[in-house]
Design a protein around this motif. Structure first.
Motif, mmCIF file in Angstrom:
data_model
loop_
_atom_site.group_PDB
_atom_site.id
_atom_site.type_symbol
_atom_site.label_atom_id
_atom_site.label_comp_id
_atom_site.label_asym_id
_atom_site.label_seq_id
_atom_site.Cartn_x
_atom_site.Cartn_y
_atom_site.Cartn_z
ATOM 1 N N ILE A 143 0.913 -1.139 0.091
ATOM 2 C CA ILE A 143 0.112 -0.047 -0.199
ATOM 3 C C ILE A 143 0.909 1.137 0.090
ATOM 4 O O ILE A 143 0.574 2.340 -0.759
ATOM 5 N N LEU A 144 1.991 1.126 0.829
ATOM 6 C CA LEU A 144 2.818 2.426 0.912
ATOM 7 C C LEU A 144 3.530 2.618 -0.561
ATOM 8 O O LEU A 144 3.714 3.912 -1.138
ATOM 9 N N TYR A 145 3.973 1.501 -1.338
ATOM 10 C CA TYR A 145 4.440 1.730 -2.476
ATOM 11 C C TYR A 145 3.616 2.497 -3.690
ATOM 12 O O TYR A 145 4.194 3.351 -4.476
ATOM 13 N N LEU A 146 2.441 1.877 -3.311
ATOM 14 C CA LEU A 146 1.465 2.508 -4.310
ATOM 15 C C LEU A 146 1.101 3.899 -4.164
ATOM 16 O O LEU A 146 0.630 4.616 -4.934
ATOM 17 N N SER A 149 4.666 8.482 -4.733
ATOM 18 C CA SER A 149 5.107 9.255 -6.153
ATOM 19 C C SER A 149 6.132 8.394 -6.767
ATOM 20 O O SER A 149 6.964 7.698 -5.982
ATOM 21 N N ASP A 150 6.396 8.328 -7.986
ATOM 22 C CA ASP A 150 7.392 7.497 -8.514
ATOM 23 C C ASP A 150 8.735 7.884 -8.139
ATOM 24 O O ASP A 150 9.759 7.411 -7.991
ATOM 25 N N ALA A 151 8.979 9.284 -8.200
ATOM 26 C CA ALA A 151 10.185 9.764 -7.521
ATOM 27 C C ALA A 151 10.639 9.489 -6.272
ATOM 28 O O ALA A 151 11.847 8.993 -5.699
ATOM 29 N N ASP A 152 9.708 9.379 -5.236
ATOM 30 C CA ASP A 152 9.663 9.208 -3.806
ATOM 31 C C ASP A 152 10.076 7.489 -3.934
ATOM 32 O O ASP A 152 10.898 7.146 -3.109
ATOM 33 N N PHE A 153 9.275 6.963 -4.405
ATOM 34 C CA PHE A 153 9.619 5.347 -4.456
ATOM 35 C C PHE A 153 11.043 5.145 -4.908
ATOM 36 O O PHE A 153 11.672 4.381 -4.410
ATOM 37 N N GLN A 154 11.419 5.638 -6.144
ATOM 38 C CA GLN A 154 12.808 5.649 -6.674
ATOM 39 C C GLN A 154 13.848 5.977 -5.617
ATOM 40 O O GLN A 154 14.733 5.195 -5.452
ATOM 41 N N ARG A 155 13.598 7.123 -4.995
ATOM 42 C CA ARG A 155 14.647 7.539 -4.102
ATOM 43 C C ARG A 155 14.811 6.731 -2.811
ATOM 44 O O ARG A 155 15.899 6.124 -2.393
ATOM 45 N N GLU A 156 13.812 6.288 -2.179
ATOM 46 C CA GLU A 156 13.495 5.511 -0.887
ATOM 47 C C GLU A 156 14.042 4.061 -1.135
ATOM 48 O O GLU A 156 14.694 3.556 -0.422
ATOM 49 N N TYR A 157 13.157 3.532 -1.952
ATOM 50 C CA TYR A 157 13.304 2.070 -2.102
ATOM 51 C C TYR A 157 14.308 1.398 -3.211
ATOM 52 O O TYR A 157 15.012 0.352 -3.059
ATOM 53 N N VAL A 158 14.597 2.316 -4.219
ATOM 54 C CA VAL A 158 15.335 1.733 -5.309
ATOM 55 C C VAL A 158 16.689 2.145 -5.010
ATOM 56 O O VAL A 158 17.787 1.184 -5.062
ATOM 57 N N VAL A 159 16.865 3.305 -4.866
ATOM 58 C CA VAL A 159 18.456 4.034 -4.706
ATOM 59 C C VAL A 159 18.836 3.634 -3.211
ATOM 60 O O VAL A 159 19.706 3.252 -2.976
ATOM 61 N N GLY A 160 17.823 4.318 -2.248
ATOM 62 C CA GLY A 160 18.178 4.146 -1.014
ATOM 63 C C GLY A 160 18.212 2.878 -0.528
ATOM 64 O O GLY A 160 18.631 2.653 0.798
ATOM 65 N N LYS A 161 17.371 1.847 -0.724
ATOM 66 C CA LYS A 161 17.209 0.325 -0.366
ATOM 67 C C LYS A 161 16.740 0.298 1.023
ATOM 68 O O LYS A 161 17.137 -0.314 2.097
#
Length: 165
Positions: A143-146, A149-161
Motif C-alpha cells: 500500500i505504501l509503494y502504491l 510518487s514515482d520519484a519518492d519510490f525511486q529515491r527511498e526504495y530503489v536507490v536508498g534501499k
C-alpha cells in the motif's frame, strides 16, 4: 481307677470336677463310660463340645488375623497404585469400585486428548501467526509503494534501499 478329664481350676469358688470311674463295678457313685449324667449327655460329648467351641474360636481368631493381613496388603497395594497410577483410576479398579475408576480413566484420557489438540492448535496458531504477520507487513508495504510518487519510490526504495516501511 479314677480319671479326671479336666485340670482343676484354682480358686476357692471353683467347682470340684466329677471323677469318672473306669471300673465296671465301682461303688463310688462315679459314672462309667457307658453311663450318662443327669442332664443326659456323656462326659466325652461334653469334652468334644468344649473342644469344638475352642476350635471354632481358634479358627475365627485365625480368620480375623488373616483378614487383618488381607486388609493391610490391600491397603498397601491400593495406596501404591493410587500414588503411581492414580490419575488412571487403577486403585479404584483394584478395590472393586469400577464406576469411579471409569470416571477417573475417562477424565484423564479426555484431558490428555484435549491438551494435545489444543497444543497442536495453539502451536499451529503461533506458526500461522508468523506467516500472517509477514503477510501483513507485505500488505502495508504494498500500500505504501502504491501511494508514493514515482520519484519518492525511486529515491527511498530503489536507490536508498530502505528495508522496512
Amino acid at each position: 481307677m479314677t480319671v479326671d478329664p479336666s485340670p482343676p481350676e484354682s480358686g476357692p469358688s471353683a467347682p470340684r470336677p466329677q471323677t469318672i470311674s473306669l471300673d465296671k463295678g465301682a461303688a463310688s457313685g462315679g459314672l462309667s463310660t457307658d453311663q450318662t449324667r443327669e442332664g443326659g449327655s456323656s462326659p466325652w460329648a461334653d469334652a468334644q463340645a468344649a473342644a469344638a467351641s475352642v476350635g471354632s474360636a481358634f479358627q475365627s481368631g485365625v480368620a480375623s488375623v488373616q483378614a487383618q493381613g488381607d486388609v493391610a496388603q490391600k491397603k498397601l497395594v491400593a495406596g501404591l497404585l493410587g500414588i503411581f497410577l492414580g490419575s488412571l483410576g487403577v486403585h479404584k479398579f483394584y478395590l472393586g469400585m469400577n464406576q469411579p475408576g471409569i470416571i477417573m480413566l475417562v477424565c484423564t484420557v479426555a484431558g490428555y486428548l484435549l491438551f494435545t489438540l489444543l497444543a497442536i492448535i495453539l502451536i499451529g496458531f503461533v506458526f500461522l501467526l508468523v506467516p500472517a504477520a509477514v503477510g501483513l507487513v507485505g500488505l502495508i508495504e504494498g500500500i505504501l509503494y502504491l501511494t508514493k510518487s514515482d520519484a519518492d519510490f525511486q529515491r527511498e526504495y530503489v536507490v536508498g534501499k530502505k528495508p522496512w516501511f
